[in-house]
Design a protein around this motif. Structure first.
Motif, mmCIF file in Angstrom:
data_model
loop_
_atom_site.group_PDB
_atom_site.id
_atom_site.type_symbol
_atom_site.label_atom_id
_atom_site.label_comp_id
_atom_site.label_asym_id
_atom_site.label_seq_id
_atom_site.Cartn_x
_atom_site.Cartn_y
_atom_site.Cartn_z
ATOM 1 N N VAL A 13 1.675 0.004 -31.107
ATOM 2 C CA VAL A 13 2.034 0.980 -30.185
ATOM 3 C C VAL A 13 0.963 2.690 -31.662
ATOM 4 O O VAL A 13 0.142 1.553 -32.460
ATOM 5 C CB VAL A 13 2.977 1.299 -32.425
ATOM 6 C CG1 VAL A 13 3.851 3.161 -32.041
ATOM 7 C CG2 VAL A 13 4.046 0.836 -31.690
ATOM 8 N N ASN A 14 0.137 3.642 -30.891
ATOM 9 C CA ASN A 14 -0.116 4.586 -31.598
ATOM 10 C C ASN A 14 0.785 5.478 -31.842
ATOM 11 O O ASN A 14 2.035 5.945 -31.256
ATOM 12 C CB ASN A 14 -0.870 4.966 -29.848
ATOM 13 C CG ASN A 14 -1.221 6.497 -30.628
ATOM 14 O OD1 ASN A 14 -1.534 6.854 -31.784
ATOM 15 N ND2 ASN A 14 -3.126 6.710 -30.066
ATOM 16 N N GLU A 15 0.571 5.601 -33.248
ATOM 17 C CA GLU A 15 1.590 5.814 -33.774
ATOM 18 C C GLU A 15 2.263 7.791 -33.618
ATOM 19 O O GLU A 15 3.338 8.372 -33.202
ATOM 20 C CB GLU A 15 1.235 6.387 -35.460
ATOM 21 C CG GLU A 15 2.794 6.917 -35.774
ATOM 22 C CD GLU A 15 2.697 6.869 -37.311
ATOM 23 O OE1 GLU A 15 3.522 7.781 -38.774
ATOM 24 O OE2 GLU A 15 1.548 5.794 -38.566
ATOM 25 N N ASN A 67 -5.535 21.974 -41.231
ATOM 26 C CA ASN A 67 -5.314 22.396 -42.160
ATOM 27 C C ASN A 67 -3.291 22.925 -42.450
ATOM 28 O O ASN A 67 -3.362 22.965 -43.736
ATOM 29 C CB ASN A 67 -5.485 23.996 -41.982
ATOM 30 C CG ASN A 67 -7.141 24.751 -42.486
ATOM 31 O OD1 ASN A 67 -8.098 23.946 -43.468
ATOM 32 N ND2 ASN A 67 -7.786 25.860 -40.968
ATOM 33 N N ASP A 68 -3.394 22.551 -40.993
ATOM 34 C CA ASP A 68 -1.100 22.727 -41.057
ATOM 35 C C ASP A 68 -1.046 21.124 -41.604
ATOM 36 O O ASP A 68 -1.863 20.501 -40.653
ATOM 37 C CB ASP A 68 -1.117 22.921 -39.670
ATOM 38 C CG ASP A 68 0.430 22.707 -39.603
ATOM 39 O OD1 ASP A 68 1.444 22.589 -40.365
ATOM 40 O OD2 ASP A 68 1.250 22.958 -38.353
ATOM 41 N N PRO A 69 0.006 21.357 -42.598
ATOM 42 C CA PRO A 69 0.284 20.068 -43.326
ATOM 43 C C PRO A 69 0.948 19.233 -41.970
ATOM 44 O O PRO A 69 1.850 18.309 -42.496
ATOM 45 C CB PRO A 69 1.138 20.343 -45.026
ATOM 46 C CG PRO A 69 1.071 21.744 -44.855
ATOM 47 C CD PRO A 69 0.444 22.491 -43.124
ATOM 48 N N VAL A 70 1.506 19.839 -41.177
ATOM 49 C CA VAL A 70 2.751 18.712 -40.274
ATOM 50 C C VAL A 70 3.669 19.139 -41.324
ATOM 51 O O VAL A 70 4.280 17.403 -41.094
ATOM 52 C CB VAL A 70 1.960 18.005 -39.927
ATOM 53 C CG1 VAL A 70 3.194 17.220 -38.758
ATOM 54 C CG2 VAL A 70 0.628 17.673 -39.942
ATOM 55 N N PRO A 121 6.733 14.256 -32.741
ATOM 56 C CA PRO A 121 7.130 15.907 -31.682
ATOM 57 C C PRO A 121 5.892 15.558 -31.974
ATOM 58 O O PRO A 121 4.383 16.013 -32.705
ATOM 59 C CB PRO A 121 7.897 16.294 -32.700
ATOM 60 C CG PRO A 121 8.747 15.460 -33.594
ATOM 61 C CD PRO A 121 8.056 14.201 -33.670
ATOM 62 N N ASN A 122 5.179 16.169 -30.589
ATOM 63 C CA ASN A 122 4.019 17.547 -29.955
ATOM 64 C C ASN A 122 2.032 16.503 -30.708
ATOM 65 O O ASN A 122 1.497 16.561 -31.055
ATOM 66 C CB ASN A 122 3.870 18.502 -30.423
ATOM 67 C CG ASN A 122 4.360 19.573 -30.118
ATOM 68 O OD1 ASN A 122 4.241 19.559 -29.442
ATOM 69 N ND2 ASN A 122 4.895 19.744 -32.028
ATOM 70 N N GLY A 123 3.006 14.434 -30.925
ATOM 71 C CA GLY A 123 2.017 13.701 -31.431
ATOM 72 C C GLY A 123 1.140 14.327 -32.561
ATOM 73 O O GLY A 123 0.253 13.529 -33.083
ATOM 74 N N GLN A 124 1.905 14.706 -33.402
ATOM 75 C CA GLN A 124 1.307 15.326 -34.929
ATOM 76 C C GLN A 124 2.325 14.643 -36.417
ATOM 77 O O GLN A 124 3.402 15.132 -35.938
ATOM 78 C CB GLN A 124 0.770 16.936 -34.806
ATOM 79 C CG GLN A 124 0.721 16.934 -34.318
ATOM 80 C CD GLN A 124 -0.401 18.557 -34.240
ATOM 81 O OE1 GLN A 124 1.500 19.489 -34.212
ATOM 82 N NE2 GLN A 124 -0.915 19.797 -34.715
ATOM 83 N N PHE A 125 1.655 14.373 -37.091
ATOM 84 C CA PHE A 125 1.850 13.809 -38.107
ATOM 85 C C PHE A 125 1.231 13.474 -39.002
ATOM 86 O O PHE A 125 -0.367 13.279 -39.171
ATOM 87 C CB PHE A 125 2.391 12.426 -38.041
ATOM 88 C CG PHE A 125 1.466 11.436 -37.546
ATOM 89 C CD1 PHE A 125 1.474 10.243 -38.686
ATOM 90 C CD2 PHE A 125 1.513 10.862 -36.475
ATOM 91 C CE1 PHE A 125 0.229 9.165 -37.885
ATOM 92 C CE2 PHE A 125 0.381 10.139 -35.973
ATOM 93 C CZ PHE A 125 -0.249 9.283 -37.220
ATOM 94 N N SER A 168 -4.368 14.934 -39.336
ATOM 95 C CA SER A 168 -3.229 14.365 -38.591
ATOM 96 C C SER A 168 -3.669 13.121 -37.681
ATOM 97 O O SER A 168 -4.696 13.411 -37.100
ATOM 98 C CB SER A 168 -3.071 15.164 -37.446
ATOM 99 O OG SER A 168 -1.656 14.776 -36.491
ATOM 100 N N GLY A 169 -2.744 11.929 -37.008
ATOM 101 C CA GLY A 169 -2.571 11.207 -36.467
ATOM 102 C C GLY A 169 -3.735 9.459 -36.961
ATOM 103 O O GLY A 169 -3.766 10.028 -38.067
ATOM 104 N N GLY A 170 -4.503 8.926 -35.962
ATOM 105 C CA GLY A 170 -4.938 8.477 -36.371
ATOM 106 C C GLY A 170 -4.691 7.525 -36.962
ATOM 107 O O GLY A 170 -4.967 6.363 -37.720
ATOM 108 N N ALA A 171 -3.309 6.643 -36.896
ATOM 109 C CA ALA A 171 -2.683 5.035 -36.622
ATOM 110 C C ALA A 171 -1.957 4.655 -36.287
ATOM 111 O O ALA A 171 -1.737 5.365 -34.933
ATOM 112 C CB ALA A 171 -2.453 5.710 -38.354
ATOM 113 N N GLY A 172 -1.713 3.702 -35.968
ATOM 114 C CA GLY A 172 -1.101 2.815 -35.034
ATOM 115 C C GLY A 172 -0.422 1.008 -35.590
ATOM 116 O O GLY A 172 -1.420 0.945 -36.310
ATOM 117 N N LEU A 173 -0.281 0.063 -34.546
ATOM 118 C CA LEU A 173 0.173 -1.235 -34.644
ATOM 119 C C LEU A 173 -0.652 -1.923 -33.688
ATOM 120 O O LEU A 173 -1.242 -1.716 -32.179
ATOM 121 C CB LEU A 173 1.765 -0.998 -34.206
ATOM 122 C CG LEU A 173 1.765 -3.130 -34.340
ATOM 123 C CD1 LEU A 173 1.560 -3.832 -35.518
ATOM 124 C CD2 LEU A 173 3.344 -3.404 -33.860
#
Length: 352
Positions: free
Chosen positions: A217-219, A300-303, A224-228, A121-126
């Motif tokens: 932008v930090n994606e 392990n959560d696929p969000v 929600p909850n900073g998770q994607f 989860s995370g680790g992307a942005g502009l």
């Protein structure tokens, strides 16, 4: 997603039925009876967002869990190529980003794959040049993404639309979006040929630390909850039906890799970087590696809720036709293993 890639996926999807028929006739009959395959071919990318795969291969965690089933790892540089390999029968499972999985599901009309676990989860942005401070400052600017229709490309286009900026698929509009591979974008940003890029780790940290970029932008701030979902694990439906025990053992190796990252982060960084070096010939610098790991969450959560939202974003910007994603997840085997290990189960619900 480019028309050429869509054509390739359509052709590959047409081959799914043929592959299914062939797979049902003979092959690993003895192994099939026990629900285990003699070999499993696993795809993953030489990228830090695929750290559980890098570590699982490097430290032998997959092979340890698979036992007598042989692991054959195969690497890819882009999601569409991995999906084509899954369709054609060249691989049985792969770590991959959400949008290629959605496209694969849509193209095969829900017959080709199942998402069986989360990974990252995370680790992307502009990242942009200094002096660009607001969305309005992007008018007339050139912004790169890894590939038309890929996960970061969809994220950028949806964000631009939300900020009343338009960008067409030909590089025109208020903002010129220029899909290009990550190595090209890194060099172009360093040389000033582009004004920014919406990229995943470790390219995000490289642009910030090596080229003195600015994170506009930090994606994760958009979710929600900073998770994607950035990366998850998918398996070919045929393989899952024929060899459920092998898939479960693969998941055991995956869970072990995620747990290793949680319990020995320094060791995990070292193992992931050594595997990256073995695959690409060059490890990440220590500061880039540390910054990337800090910006990523391995889970392990696929969000799942973010997958449905990403699909809607792709539809909204004209990169995906409406698609019914019901049934894309099969988290039963994962949840059985998590429960047995005393870990919380995960959900495939559209809203968290």
């Amino acid at each position: 997603m480019s028309s050429r890639t869509l054509r390739a996926l359509a052709l590959a999807a047409a081959a799914v039925l043929t592959t299914t028929t062939l797979a049902a006739c003979g092959g690993d009959d003895e192994a099939s009876a026990s629900g285990e395959a003699s070999t499993i071919r696993l795809g993953y990318f030489p990228n830090i967002t695929h750290a559980p795969a890098l570590i699982g291969v490097k430290n032998g965690l997959f092979q340890q869990s698979l036992g007598s089933t042989k692991l054959e790892p195969k690497t890819f540089n882009a999601g569409p190529a991995a999906i084509e390999a899954l369709f054609s029968g060249a691989i049985d499972a792969t770590y991959i980003g959400p949008n290629p999985a959605i496209n694969g599901w849509a193209t095969s009309k829900g017959t080709a794959l199942k998402i069986i676990a989360g990974s990252t989860s995370g680790g992307a942005g502009l990242v942009v040049k200094q002096g660009i401070n607001t969305p309005a400052d992007l008018k007339g600017k050139k912004i790169a993404t890894p590939q038309l229709g890929n996960t970061q490309d969809v994220a950028l286009r949806a964000w631009l639309k939300a900020n009343n900026l338009n960008a067409d698929q030909q590089g025109g509009g208020d903002v010129s979006v220029l899909p290009q591979d990550n190595a090209t974008a890194l060099q172009a940003f360093a040389q000033g040929a582009i004004d920014g890029a919406w990229v995943p780790e470790p390219n995000l940290s490289r642009m910030l630390l090596e080229s003195k970029g600015k994170l506009l932008v930090n994606e994760k701030d958009l979710w929600p909850n900073g998770q994607f979902v950035t990366t998850h694990l998918i398996v070919k439906q045929e393989f899952l039906k024929k060899y459920p025990a092998t898939v479960k053992k693969l998941l055991q190796g995956h869970i072990a890799a995620v747990k290793y990252i949680e319990t020995d982060n320094a060791g995990a960084q070292k193992a992931a970087n050594e595997q990256l070096a073995a695959l690409s010939g060059k490890p990440l610098k220590d500061e880039i590696l540390a910054a990337s790991f800090k910006n990523l969450q391995f889970t392990n959560d696929p969000v799942a809720s973010s997958l449905y939202t990403s699909a809607q974003h792709a539809q909204d910007v004209g990169l995906l036709k409406p698609v019914d994603l019901k049934g894309i997840y099969d988290l039963g085997p994962l949840n059985e293993l998590l429960k047995a290990d005393g870990q919380p189960e995960v959900s495939d619900a559209a809203a968290s």
